[in-house]
Design a protein around this motif. Structure first.
Motif, PDB file in Angstrom:
ATOM      1  N   PHE A   1       0.441  -1.351   0.600  1.00  0.00           N
ATOM      2  CA  PHE A   1       0.366   0.028   0.160  1.00  0.00           C
ATOM      3  C   PHE A   1       0.827   1.505   0.044  1.00  0.00           C
ATOM      4  CE2 PHE A   1      -1.992   3.237   2.018  1.00  0.00           C
ATOM      5  CZ  PHE A   1      -3.392   3.480   1.398  1.00  0.00           C
ATOM      6  N   PRO A   2       2.021   1.732   0.983  1.00  0.00           N
ATOM      7  CA  PRO A   2       2.303   2.812   0.829  1.00  0.00           C
ATOM      8  C   PRO A   2       3.231   2.761  -0.265  1.00  0.00           C
ATOM      9  CG  PRO A   2       3.677   1.491   2.538  1.00  0.00           C
ATOM     10  CD  PRO A   2       2.243   0.906   2.004  1.00  0.00           C
ATOM     11  N   ILE A   3       4.281   2.126  -1.170  1.00  0.00           N
ATOM     12  CA  ILE A   3       4.580   1.385  -2.379  1.00  0.00           C
ATOM     13  C   ILE A   3       3.710   1.701  -3.446  1.00  0.00           C
ATOM     14  CG2 ILE A   3       6.356   0.785  -3.970  1.00  0.00           C
ATOM     15  CD1 ILE A   3       6.893  -1.253  -1.517  1.00  0.00           C
ATOM     16  N   PHE A   4       2.508   1.491  -3.514  1.00  0.00           N
ATOM     17  CA  PHE A   4       1.706   2.412  -4.668  1.00  0.00           C
ATOM     18  C   PHE A   4       0.996   3.451  -4.820  1.00  0.00           C
ATOM     19  CE2 PHE A   4      -3.070   2.551  -5.815  1.00  0.00           C
ATOM     20  CZ  PHE A   4      -2.619   2.194  -6.785  1.00  0.00           C
ATOM     21  N   THR A   5       1.064   3.956  -3.171  1.00  0.00           N
ATOM     22  CA  THR A   5       0.784   5.162  -2.636  1.00  0.00           C
ATOM     23  C   THR A   5       1.381   6.567  -3.470  1.00  0.00           C
ATOM     24  OG1 THR A   5      -0.347   4.910  -0.543  1.00  0.00           O
ATOM     25  CG2 THR A   5       0.099   6.928  -0.699  1.00  0.00           C
ATOM     26  N   LEU A   6       3.266   5.886  -2.623  1.00  0.00           N
ATOM     27  CA  LEU A   6       4.356   6.889  -3.570  1.00  0.00           C
ATOM     28  C   LEU A   6       4.213   6.965  -5.372  1.00  0.00           C
ATOM     29  CD1 LEU A   6       7.401   5.644  -1.220  1.00  0.00           C
ATOM     30  CD2 LEU A   6       5.783   7.851  -1.618  1.00  0.00           C
ATOM     31  N   GLY A   7       4.294   5.435  -5.810  1.00  0.00           N
ATOM     32  CA  GLY A   7       4.319   5.266  -6.764  1.00  0.00           C
ATOM     33  C   GLY A   7       2.797   5.747  -8.117  1.00  0.00           C
ATOM     34  N   ALA A   8       1.809   5.419  -7.562  1.00  0.00           N
ATOM     35  CA  ALA A   8       0.611   5.713  -8.508  1.00  0.00           C
ATOM     36  C   ALA A   8      -0.255   7.345  -7.976  1.00  0.00           C
ATOM     37  CB  ALA A   8      -0.329   4.813  -7.895  1.00  0.00           C
TER      38      ALA A   8
ATOM     39  N   THR B   1      -8.310   2.978  -6.532  1.00  0.00           N
ATOM     40  CA  THR B   1      -8.357   2.056  -5.590  1.00  0.00           C
ATOM     41  C   THR B   1      -6.309   2.447  -4.658  1.00  0.00           C
ATOM     42  OG1 THR B   1      -7.516   0.850  -7.970  1.00  0.00           O
ATOM     43  CG2 THR B   1      -5.744  -0.331  -6.132  1.00  0.00           C
ATOM     44  N   TRP B   2      -6.641   3.251  -4.822  1.00  0.00           N
ATOM     45  CA  TRP B   2      -6.535   3.786  -3.451  1.00  0.00           C
ATOM     46  C   TRP B   2      -6.947   4.006  -2.285  1.00  0.00           C
ATOM     47  CZ3 TRP B   2      -6.704   7.935   0.434  1.00  0.00           C
ATOM     48  CH2 TRP B   2      -5.006   8.262   0.622  1.00  0.00           C
ATOM     49  N   LEU B   3      -8.209   4.663  -1.944  1.00  0.00           N
ATOM     50  CA  LEU B   3      -9.150   4.155  -1.837  1.00  0.00           C
ATOM     51  C   LEU B   3      -9.597   3.699  -1.252  1.00  0.00           C
ATOM     52  CD1 LEU B   3     -11.841   6.999  -3.097  1.00  0.00           C
ATOM     53  CD2 LEU B   3      -9.898   7.965  -0.599  1.00  0.00           C
ATOM     54  N   TYR B   4     -10.134   2.453  -1.908  1.00  0.00           N
ATOM     55  CA  TYR B   4     -10.405   0.942  -1.632  1.00  0.00           C
ATOM     56  C   TYR B   4      -9.509   0.840  -0.684  1.00  0.00           C
ATOM     57  CZ  TYR B   4     -11.416  -3.644  -1.700  1.00  0.00           C
ATOM     58  OH  TYR B   4     -12.083  -4.899  -1.066  1.00  0.00           O
ATOM     59  N   TYR B   5      -8.155   0.687  -0.476  1.00  0.00           N
ATOM     60  CA  TYR B   5      -6.993  -0.406   0.501  1.00  0.00           C
ATOM     61  C   TYR B   5      -7.094   0.223   1.856  1.00  0.00           C
ATOM     62  CZ  TYR B   5      -5.656  -4.073  -3.011  1.00  0.00           C
ATOM     63  OH  TYR B   5      -6.043  -4.791  -4.052  1.00  0.00           O
ATOM     64  N   SER B   6      -7.370   2.029   1.632  1.00  0.00           N
ATOM     65  CA  SER B   6      -7.076   2.814   2.464  1.00  0.00           C
ATOM     66  C   SER B   6      -7.847   1.782   3.575  1.00  0.00           C
ATOM     67  CB  SER B   6      -7.662   4.262   2.451  1.00  0.00           C
ATOM     68  OG  SER B   6      -6.354   4.642   1.687  1.00  0.00           O
ATOM     69  N   ALA B   7      -9.081   2.045   2.727  1.00  0.00           N
ATOM     70  CA  ALA B   7     -10.270   1.172   3.385  1.00  0.00           C
ATOM     71  C   ALA B   7     -10.560  -0.188   4.501  1.00  0.00           C
ATOM     72  CB  ALA B   7     -12.047   1.508   2.893  1.00  0.00           C
TER      73      ALA B   7
END
Length: 419
Positions: free
Chosen positions: A332-339, A367-373
């Motif tokens: 998740f944090p890696i995706f947050t940085l990249g995406a 996608t980011w909001l979903y994985y945040s949830a």
């Protein structure tokens, strides 16, 4: 032999090693029931062989990546073929990291097919090295794409562990309403994986036979002056056309199983030259996937989930739940940085704005909001076990739609990725 040709051979080498590694993992897990006395030794021995084979496959994949980079002059992540091959490589790296932490061979039995499908799917697209369009000529292409793919790779491993958890914990011997519902949705997830395999098989079969159908499509756009101007475009099909473009005429069509013309015409609201062709591809994917699923059901004589379930009985569900969560927590944090963060920096350089409502940007945010949830529900609300596993599976479906559906179906600034 130039570097590009060499990279292609390395890619094929890696693909076959992945296939062998998957088979070795199957032997490690499924073969235990024929070796009851030394089941643990059998799993350990074949698990090591499978892991070594997968590692060699990753070595070949890395060789493909760097030789294509050197031969093409830019990092190979600029189109769908290159990005999907990179994603498959990233999933292998993520799998190896998680495997070294938990030492669960059954994870390879699910992660390797995912890599194989993604790598095979990449091979559907044109493999020529293409020159970079101006927005892609930036260092932020390397940073944004690679970190986003790395994050998605760990999320994919979380999906694999979550799916194993569901197949392990669903009661296939119960006829209760809840059990039947869980069995149905788990089987549906497996069916969609089979459909993806059917799509890949269908593409390669018709490509091998050199099938082609051509249509001319009449469009009548309205000019600025208010006068109508006709425009004719040509649409080529690589699969027998079950559905033809709206308002089109056949130019050439090879008969297939007695089908000499399309069965129906696409509706008028399907805009875009390739819209009907994409619908045709979806139909063929479900046809071939349905046939493949039916053959597997006949061979196994039960549901796929019910056939896999016994292979997972020796696995602690809590371990699977932990693996799925940890993989997502890393990704998740890696995706947050990249995406998101790196993507916005690149967007500002390429298009002079940090955020637009381009479809790919919107779905990356979803996608980011979903994985945040997901993380909120797990950490604050105590959603563990099946609830967490279902969220991990659904989340990866969203990722696949973001990668494939948005690139190939919805027009936008990221449409170049589907070329």
């Amino acid at each position: 032999m130039n570097l590009i040709d060499f990279s292609s051979y390395a890619f094929i080498f890696a693909f076959f090693l992945y296939c062998f590694a998957f088979l070795f993992y199957v032997v490690a897990i499924a073969g235990k029931k024929w070796n009851n006395r030394n089941a643990a030794d059998h799993e350990r021995r074949w698990g090591r062989i499978a892991f070594a084979t997968a590692g060699a496959g990753l070595g070949g994949h890395l060789l493909f990546f760097f030789t294509r980079w050197a031969g093409g002059g830019h990092i190979p992540t600029s189109n769908m073929y290159e990005f999907m091959t990179f994603l498959g490589m990233a999933i292998m790296v993520a799998f190896i990291i998680i495997y070294l932490l938990y030492r669960k061979p059954i994870l390879g039995m699910f992660a390797l097919p995912l890599v194989i499908i993604i790598v095979a799917y990449a091979s559907v697209f044109p493999q020529e090295v293409q020159p970079l369009i101006p927005p892609l000529q930036s260092i932020w292409l390397k940073i944004h794409v690679t970190t986003a793919a790395a994050g998605e790779a760990f999320l994919a491993v979380g999906f694999a562990a979550g799916l194993i958890y569901l197949l392990r914990t669903i009661d296939y011997g119960s006829a209760s309403k809840q059990a039947r519902r869980e069995q149905f949705w788990a089987e549906f997830a497996l069916f969609m994986i089979v459909v993806a395999c059917g799509f890949i098989i269908t593409v390669f079969v018709f490509r091998g036979f050199g099938y082609e159908a051509v249509f001319t499509r009449e469009q009548v756009p309205v000019a600025d002056s208010g006068q109508q101007q006709s425009d004719t475009s040509q649409v080529k099909y690589a699969m027998p056309p079950i559905v033809k473009p709206y308002n089109s005429t056949e130019v050439a069509m090879e008969p297939f199983l007695g089908m000499k013309r399309p069965l129906f015409e696409a509706p008028s609201w399907m805009h875009g030259v390739g819209a009907a062709r994409k619908l045709n591809t979806v139909i063929w994917s479900f046809i071939s996937g349905g046939i493949l699923y039916g053959l597997l059901r006949l061979l196994l004589r039960r549901k796929l989930g019910a056939a896999i379930h016994p292979l997972t009985k020796d696995i602690d569900p809590q371990d699977l739940d932990e693996i799925s969560y940890r993989a997502i927590a890393i990704g998740f944090p890696i995706f947050t940085l990249g995406a998101l963060i790196f993507a916005m920096i690149w967007a500002n350089i390429a298009w002079s704005r940090f955020w637009g409502w381009d479809p790919k940007e919107v779905w990356a945010l979803i996608t980011w909001l979903y994985y945040s949830a997901y993380l909120h529900l797990r950490l604050s609300k105590g959603w563990h076990g099946k609830a967490s596993a279902w969220l991990a599976v659904i989340g990866f479906v969203i990722i696949m739609f973001t990668l494939i559906g948005v690139n190939l179906v919805i027009a936008g600034l990221h449409s170049y990725a589907g070329v």
